[in-house]
Design an enzyme around this catalytic site. Structure first.
Site, PDB file in Angstrom:
ATOM      1  N   CYS A  87       0.824  -1.213   0.000  1.00  0.00           N
ATOM      2  CA  CYS A  87       0.000   0.000   0.000  1.00  0.00           C
ATOM      3  C   CYS A  87       0.857   1.262   0.000  1.00  0.00           C
ATOM      4  CB  CYS A  87      -0.927  -0.008   1.223  1.00  0.00           C
ATOM      5  SG  CYS A  87      -1.940   1.477   1.334  1.00  0.00           S
ATOM      6  N   ARG A  90      -0.085   4.598   3.012  1.00  0.00           N
ATOM      7  CA  ARG A  90      -0.018   4.316   4.452  1.00  0.00           C
ATOM      8  C   ARG A  90       0.249   5.504   5.351  1.00  0.00           C
ATOM      9  NH1 ARG A  90       4.114  -0.483   4.635  1.00  0.00           N
ATOM     10  NH2 ARG A  90       4.492  -0.073   2.426  1.00  0.00           N
ATOM     11  N   TRP A 261      -9.166   5.358  -0.265  1.00  0.00           N
ATOM     12  CA  TRP A 261      -9.712   5.967  -1.478  1.00  0.00           C
ATOM     13  C   TRP A 261      -8.844   5.546  -2.643  1.00  0.00           C
ATOM     14  CZ3 TRP A 261      -8.385   9.509   2.610  1.00  0.00           C
ATOM     15  CH2 TRP A 261      -7.074   9.993   2.543  1.00  0.00           C
ATOM     16  N   GLU A 266      -5.158   3.234 -10.523  1.00  0.00           N
ATOM     17  CA  GLU A 266      -5.726   1.905 -10.275  1.00  0.00           C
ATOM     18  C   GLU A 266      -6.865   1.626 -11.244  1.00  0.00           C
ATOM     19  OE1 GLU A 266      -6.249   2.718  -5.769  1.00  0.00           O
ATOM     20  OE2 GLU A 266      -5.932   0.547  -5.965  1.00  0.00           O
TER      21      GLU A 266
HETATM   22  N1  ARG Z   1      -6.637  -1.859  -7.042  1.00  0.00           N
HETATM   23  C1  ARG Z   1      -7.894  -2.224  -6.470  1.00  0.00           C
HETATM   24  C2  ARG Z   1      -9.035  -1.795  -7.388  1.00  0.00           C
HETATM   25  O1  ARG Z   1      -8.836  -1.156  -8.341  1.00  0.00           O
HETATM   26  C3  ARG Z   1      -8.094  -1.596  -5.105  1.00  0.00           C
HETATM   27  C4  ARG Z   1      -7.013  -1.863  -4.077  1.00  0.00           C
HETATM   28  C5  ARG Z   1      -7.070  -0.925  -2.895  1.00  0.00           C
HETATM   29  N2  ARG Z   1      -6.864   0.434  -3.312  1.00  0.00           N
HETATM   30  C6  ARG Z   1      -6.941   1.518  -2.517  1.00  0.00           C
HETATM   31  N3  ARG Z   1      -6.750   2.675  -3.040  1.00  0.00           N
HETATM   32  N4  ARG Z   1      -7.217   1.401  -1.225  1.00  0.00           N
HETATM   33  O2  ARG Z   1     -10.152  -2.030  -7.174  1.00  0.00           O
END
Ligand code: ARG
Length: 384
Positions: A87, A90, A261, A266
């Site tokens: 992560c 953090r 968030w 991602e």
């Molecule tokens: N990468 C994952 C997704 O796209 C989520 C993982 C957690 N990500 C976060 N920003 N807490 O769904």
């Protein structure tokens, strides 16, 4: 909340839950946890380590396990986040909000608490890192389990020819919930929210549909390209991982959904872009008028930037919290420095920390990190 009628299925598509520690809690693990908590000054004012340890040991002797105090649960969950080597976010580990729902029993009540979690964590877009902790495994009975990888995910419908409508990552899961009795919407789409699969009684997974007001979604538009909105893309605001057991001081909480968030990459540079996910780069490159006949035109790279920009732009426009990879990279290094100043290691997995877009342009690229120790606790464990 809609409760989908249960159906008896001949073959159970989900492996029934098992108690992770048949013999109960090892008091050495409890002691190590308490020791760390007291050493970090996280214990309740006036509480003495020796007293609490004696109490916990006695409870383990008598019952095979022990109950965390609310302060222990909160500290344990926060440190599990702090220990999450993958992560990048953090820096905010102390701000994690804990919803202690260890006493909630029954699949329907657990589903209701997952809905409340989403509502309180979403706050109309001002997203708050939140964890809801349900009952732990005990020598008497396993705790409940949530079979979904995240509370909010999109269905993937696989056709005969192998193509998928929706998210291919969840094609198999979608098949499984359909065998359990889930009915997809009349008009299937690319972004149909999957039901929750909750197993509170071993061997009896039950389905629950999330109400629309628990699922904030952002329709995607592009700041410059008008045609982008016509693609009808969207994504959910809150990533809430729900299948990683939380282990604190020898106690395992198999259901402890938690969220932070999103980071724009991602969604824009992975979920919507990966060949095994929504695979949208060829579509976007086409609409951008790029030459896709040769890799050397860098059409993938150019489409990737515009897709990620669209995600970031849309979340900002909708007032939904989202980080960008450049800012988050700096914050992560600030976190690392803080941890070192506190005399702690901060293990990290380079390949997860470095973003999938413009890696070398972010601050986290140009160094290595301490190797994670898989036996480090408290921790979020890999899904069973
Ligand atoms: N990468 C994952 C997704 O796209 C989520 C993982 C957690 N990500 C976060 N920003 N807490 O769904």
């Amino acid at each position: 909340m809609t409760v989908t009628p249960e159906r008896v299925t001949p073959a159970l598509p989900f492996r029934p839950q098992r108690v992770s520690e048949e013999q109960g809690v090892n008091s050495a693990e409890a002691e190590e946890f308490l020791d760390r908590m007291f050493a970090e000054g996280a214990a309740e004012a006036g509480e003495r380590f020796e007293d609490r340890l004696a109490q916990v040991r006695a409870e383990i002797m008598e019952t095979g396990t022990y109950r965390h105090t609310p302060a222990e649960l909160a500290y344990g969950a926060r440190v599990a986040w702090r220990n999450s080597a993958r992560c990048i976010g953090r820096l905010y580990w102390r701000s994690l909000r804990i919803r202690d729902r260890r006493r909630v029993t029954g699949a329907a009540a657990i589903a209701g608490e997952c809905v409340a979690h989403l509502q309180q964590a979403t706050r109309g877009g001002r997203i708050r890192p939140t964890i809801t902790v349900f009952a732990p495994d005990t020598p008497d009975a396993p705790g409940p389990r949530i079979h979904n990888e995240q509370l909010i995910r999109y269905a993937g419908y696989r056709f005969e020819d192998g193509s998928v409508l929706g998210d291919p990552r969840y094609a198999e899961f979608t098949e499984q919930v359909r065998r359990l009795g889930w009915r997809p919407p009349e008009r299937r789409g690319s972004f149909d929210v999957l039901p929750l699969v909750i197993e509170a009684e071993p061997g009896r997974p039950r389905l629950f549909t999330l109400p629309p007001d628990a699922v904030l979604e952002v329709p995607l538009t592009h700041p410059d390209h008008r045609w982008f909105a016509g693609l009808g893309l969207r994504w959910h605001a809150v990533p809430a991982i729900s299948n990683m057991p939380l282990e604190i001081g020898g106690v395992t909480y198999p259901a402890a959904p938690f969220n932070g968030w999103y980071l724009g990459t991602e969604i824009g540079a992975r979920n919507l872009a990966d060949g095994q996910r929504y695979d949208l780069l060829p579509v976007i490159a086409e609409l951008m008028g790029l030459d896709t006949t040769s890799e050397r035109t860098l059409w993938r790279d150019r489409a990737l930037v515009e897709l990620t920009l669209a995600v970031q732009h849309s979340f900002d426009a909708a007032g939904v919290t989202m980080a960008d990879h450049h800012t988050e990279a700096h914050r992560f290094l600030a976190h690392l420095e803080r941890e070192e100043r506190a005399g702690r290691r901060c293990p990290a997995e380079w390949s997860w920390i470095v973003p999938p877009l413009s890696g070398g342009q972010t601050a986290v690229f140009h160094r290595y990190y301490d190797e994670p120790d898989p036996s480090e606790r408290p921790a979020f464990l890999p899904p069973p």
